[in-house]
Scaffold this active site. Structure first.
Site, PDB file in Angstrom:
ATOM      1  N   ASP A 181      37.957  49.587  36.129  1.00 32.73           N
ATOM      2  CA  ASP A 181      37.781  48.240  35.591  1.00 32.73           C
ATOM      3  C   ASP A 181      37.489  48.352  34.095  1.00 32.73           C
ATOM      4  O   ASP A 181      36.803  49.285  33.659  1.00 32.73           O
ATOM      5  CB  ASP A 181      36.623  47.523  36.290  1.00 32.73           C
ATOM      6  CG  ASP A 181      36.614  46.031  35.991  1.00 32.73           C
ATOM      7  OD1 ASP A 181      37.264  45.280  36.748  1.00 32.73           O
ATOM      8  OD2 ASP A 181      35.978  45.620  35.001  1.00 32.73           O
ATOM      9  N   GLY A 233      39.404  51.215  32.581  1.00 26.39           N
ATOM     10  CA  GLY A 233      40.811  50.933  32.330  1.00 26.39           C
ATOM     11  C   GLY A 233      41.161  49.504  32.663  1.00 26.39           C
ATOM     12  O   GLY A 233      40.593  48.903  33.580  1.00 26.39           O
ATOM     13  N   HIS A 262      47.693  37.386  41.841  1.00 24.97           N
ATOM     14  CA  HIS A 262      47.882  35.931  41.753  1.00 24.97           C
ATOM     15  C   HIS A 262      47.611  35.372  40.357  1.00 24.97           C
ATOM     16  O   HIS A 262      47.935  34.210  40.085  1.00 24.97           O
ATOM     17  CB  HIS A 262      47.026  35.211  42.804  1.00 24.97           C
ATOM     18  CG  HIS A 262      45.554  35.148  42.509  1.00 24.97           C
ATOM     19  ND1 HIS A 262      44.673  34.476  43.330  1.00 24.97           N
ATOM     20  CD2 HIS A 262      44.777  35.672  41.509  1.00 24.97           C
ATOM     21  CE1 HIS A 262      43.456  34.568  42.840  1.00 24.97           C
ATOM     22  NE2 HIS A 262      43.490  35.287  41.746  1.00 24.97           N
TER      23      HIS A 262
END
Length: 361
Positions: A224, A250, A270
């Protein structure tokens, strides 16, 4: 927290609820049934005020009169009574014959820190900035483009960074919703066959920690861009899984940690239009072990016509903010095929979220 019922039981209950709600609407004169839907935004705002004032917290030790609640929340007794009277008609709080108000199960969900608390999402849904965003829905529908970048002069992600106070409210609301999905995902999907599980852009690692607790033989990788500031290391240690989990800093379009047997992408796909989604999935495909699995965790819009589903509302929200979308099973199959994957199955959970499982072709 009591054990979760199987997804098929939850779907059956949802079907009964939907039928009863449909019957209620049909029994009312159509204009009045529509009026109730139109006024739903007002109920959301009333819940926002109750959450902002922390009314539910004041009632944890027992029922109180409106003037007592008003003193503790810094509000006007008469106006507060009228607010609570409205919410009590929706089973959020109960008004007793002696004039006191008490908590109901739904009111307890407004308490910050309660199991599956809705406090954060209530603060987000009633926030003035959130309302301003939704005020541009017509523009998004007319143009087919997200309206927030036009309204703010920057992307949704940039706006949240530039406005940290609202960003905290937004992320708090999203975190509250995400937290309600962890146990349903763990109950519905078997992670036991994977040696290394990579949670790609997985926040502080709530879901990954749950997977590692449930599968003691597994190792995890949390990736993250905010791991240095979101408390991920401390959280994983608190959950007792830090020795089996490495952390990588990352972003979405950076190289993906290699060598995973399963790659979790929860509410990632999404958020983006198709070209960016294909880039993300392509990077994941290159990083995974042979025979590895891609696990997209999203609200899959049902094919059944006219059926209610949380994903249909979230779909409009995504369209409005970032130009993303919720997809049907067929749309996921086509998207995955373009990225070099084959859709194997969609696993429903007791929540609205599903696991879209795919294998590299």
């Amino acid at each position: 927290m009591p054990p979760l019922p199987p997804a098929r039981v939850v779907r059956a209950i949802e079907g009964v609820r939907s039928a009863l709600q449909g019957l209620t609407r049909k029994l009312a004169p159509p204009p009045f049934a529509l009026l109730e839907l139109v006024q739903g935004a007002m109920v959301s705002q009333a819940l926002y005020v109750a959450a902002e004032l922390r009314v539910a917290e004041t009632l944890t030790d027992g029922p109180l009169r409106p003037e007592q609640i008003a003193r503790r929340t810094g509000s006007d007794p008469d106006t507060l009574h009228r607010l609570l009277r409205l919410l009590a008609s929706y089973d959020v709080f109960t008004e007793l014959k002696d004039g006191r108000f008490k908590l109901t199960p739904m009111a307890r969900a407004l308490i910050e820190g309660a199991p599956m608390s809705m406090h954060g999402i209530a603060l987000l849904m009633g926030h003035p900035i959130h309302w301003e965003d939704w005020g541009r829905l017509a523009d998004a529908v007319r143009t087919g483009e997200p309206s927030l970048p036009k309204l703010r002069g920057m992307s949704a992600f940039e706006f949240l960074e530039a406005n940290p106070e609202y960003g905290a409210v937004f992320m708090g609301g999203m975190g509250a919703m995400s937290a309600t999905e962890t146990e349903p995902l763990l109950a519905a999907y078997d992670f036991g066959r994977f040696g290394t599980v990579v949670d790609f852009c997985g926040g502080r690692g709530d879901l990954l920690a749950g997977v590692l607790r449930k599968v003691p033989s597994a190792r995890g990788v949390l990736s993250d861009p905010r791991v240095g500031i979101n408390g991920a290391a401390a959280y994983l240690q608190e959950q007792g899984v830090s020795e089996r989990c490495s952390i990588a800093d990352g972003g979405l379009f950076d190289p993906v940690p290699p060598g995973g047997d399963a790659y979790i992408l929860k509410h990632i796909v999404h958020d983006w239009p198709e070209p960016q989604v294909l880039e993300i999935l392509g990077n994941v495909r290159e990083a995974m072990n042979p025979g590895g699995r891609l696990l997209l965790m999203e609200m899959v819009v049902p094919d059944k016509l006219n059926s209610p589903h949380a994903g249909k509302l979230t779909d409009l929200w995504l369209m409005l903010l970032v130009g993303g979308k919720e997809r049907t099973r067929a749309q996921y199959a086509g998207l995955l095929a373009q990225a070099g994957f084959e859709l194997e199955r969609v696993v429903q959970t007791p929540a609205a979220i599903s696991v879209v499982e795919a294998v590299r072709r």
